[in-house]
Design a protein around this motif. Structure first.
Motif, PDB file in Angstrom:
ATOM      1  N   GLU A  56      71.973 107.765  23.685  1.00  0.00           N
ATOM      2  CA  GLU A  56      71.845 109.169  24.031  1.00  0.00           C
ATOM      3  C   GLU A  56      70.551 109.953  23.277  1.00  0.00           C
ATOM      4  O   GLU A  56      70.503 109.690  22.119  1.00  0.00           O
ATOM      5  N   GLN A  66      71.337 109.867  28.804  1.00  0.00           N
ATOM      6  CA  GLN A  66      71.902 108.682  28.292  1.00  0.00           C
ATOM      7  C   GLN A  66      71.811 107.458  28.989  1.00  0.00           C
ATOM      8  O   GLN A  66      72.469 107.373  30.042  1.00  0.00           O
ATOM      9  N   MET A 105      72.231 108.439  32.772  1.00  0.00           N
ATOM     10  CA  MET A 105      72.870 109.767  33.076  1.00  0.00           C
ATOM     11  C   MET A 105      72.221 110.987  32.261  1.00  0.00           C
ATOM     12  O   MET A 105      71.844 111.020  31.214  1.00  0.00           O
ATOM     13  N   LYS A 107      73.024 114.600  31.076  1.00  0.00           N
ATOM     14  CA  LYS A 107      74.247 115.300  30.522  1.00  0.00           C
ATOM     15  C   LYS A 107      73.992 116.752  30.219  1.00  0.00           C
ATOM     16  O   LYS A 107      72.814 116.980  29.393  1.00  0.00           O
ATOM     17  N   TYR A 108      74.936 117.528  30.880  1.00  0.00           N
ATOM     18  CA  TYR A 108      74.846 118.854  30.114  1.00  0.00           C
ATOM     19  C   TYR A 108      75.841 119.565  29.401  1.00  0.00           C
ATOM     20  O   TYR A 108      76.990 119.525  30.300  1.00  0.00           O
ATOM     21  N   ASN A 115      81.326 118.295  28.615  1.00  0.00           N
ATOM     22  CA  ASN A 115      80.059 118.021  29.361  1.00  0.00           C
ATOM     23  C   ASN A 115      80.034 117.504  30.756  1.00  0.00           C
ATOM     24  O   ASN A 115      81.242 116.966  31.122  1.00  0.00           O
ATOM     25  N   GLN A 117      77.864 115.279  33.765  1.00  0.00           N
ATOM     26  CA  GLN A 117      76.794 114.010  34.071  1.00  0.00           C
ATOM     27  C   GLN A 117      76.483 113.766  35.492  1.00  0.00           C
ATOM     28  O   GLN A 117      77.572 113.997  36.269  1.00  0.00           O
ATOM     29  N   ASP A 174      85.640 110.146  28.860  1.00  0.00           N
ATOM     30  CA  ASP A 174      84.726 110.565  30.050  1.00  0.00           C
ATOM     31  C   ASP A 174      85.368 109.745  31.246  1.00  0.00           C
ATOM     32  O   ASP A 174      86.121 108.716  31.503  1.00  0.00           O
ATOM     33  N   ARG A 176      84.465 109.194  35.723  1.00  0.00           N
ATOM     34  CA  ARG A 176      83.186 109.112  36.285  1.00  0.00           C
ATOM     35  C   ARG A 176      83.400 108.421  37.836  1.00  0.00           C
ATOM     36  O   ARG A 176      84.140 107.467  38.050  1.00  0.00           O
TER      37      ARG A 176
END
Length: 209
Positions: A56, A66, A105, A107-108, A115, A117, A174, A176
């Motif tokens: 990251e 990431q 990815m 990420k915010y 977060n 992604q 996470d 996804r």
């Protein structure tokens, strides 16, 4: 899609060397719930595993990039059953696709450890096989696994959308969704016009050092 992915990687290299504020390494693993859409769309998801490493690269307090390298077991599963006076007959088909996936990815961080992604992914096929099982009266009549590498493309591309939560101690969870963006059917060895696309939900845990 292929050009977009490699352009993203090139931009990542430039951004990393120019703007990186903090770099962390980590491991992650979890469960896949995968399916195939197109000419062989089925109702049941195949359950598999994924796992690997990531880096990251922090750009700001909220934004990071990431890249990851993950082993991922995907595919699809379908069962057909018939009922009659003599009992139950069944046919099960399991398509297993093993990939080395490389997602990148963006990420915010929304709030605290939460977060979102998004990012492209390229997958390199390691192995493809199909298992066929036929049973009747509670007995297995036929059970065979066939290698089908020649029918699946060596490279797959997709787009990931995800949501994660990170704790201060480095532990994170996470989820996804990977949307396959290209046809993975090897048309040279299949009927012309055959279309197959990967779709995978991932739920996992990881640790950032």
């Amino acid at each position: 899609m292929k050009k977009l992915f490699f352009l993203t990687v090139a931009m990542l290299g430039f951004i990393t060397t120019t703007y990186a504020q903090k770099i962390n390494y980590g491991i992650k693993a979890g469960t896949n719930f995968s399916n195939i859409s197109g000419d062989t769309e089925v109702d049941n998801y195949r359950v598999g595993l994924y796992g690997g490493l990531f880096v990251e690269v922090g750009l700001t307090d909220r934004i990071s990039i990431q890249p990851e390298v993950l082993y991922s077991s995907q595919g699809a599963h379908e069962t057909f059953k018939t009922f009659d006076a003599s009992g139950v007959s069944s046919e099960e088909y399991t398509l297993r696709l093993e990939y080395l996936n490389v997602p990148v990815m963006f990420k915010y961080k929304i709030y605290n450890g939460l977060n979102v992604q998004v990012g492209p992914q390229v997958g390199f096929l390691l192995n493809a096989d199909q298992k066929t099982e036929v049973g009747s009266y509670g007995y297995t009549l036929y059970d065979e696994t066939e290698n089908i590498n020649e029918y699946i493309t060596d490279v797959n591309f997709g787009v990931n959308f995800g949501l994660g939560y990170e704790f201060n101690n480095g532990l994170f969870f996470d989820g996804r969704y990977n949307l396959g963006a290209i046809n993975i059917a090897q048309e040279d060895n299949l009927s012309k016009g055959t279309e197959l696309k990967n779709h995978t939900f991932q739920v996992g845990v990881g640790y950032k050092f």
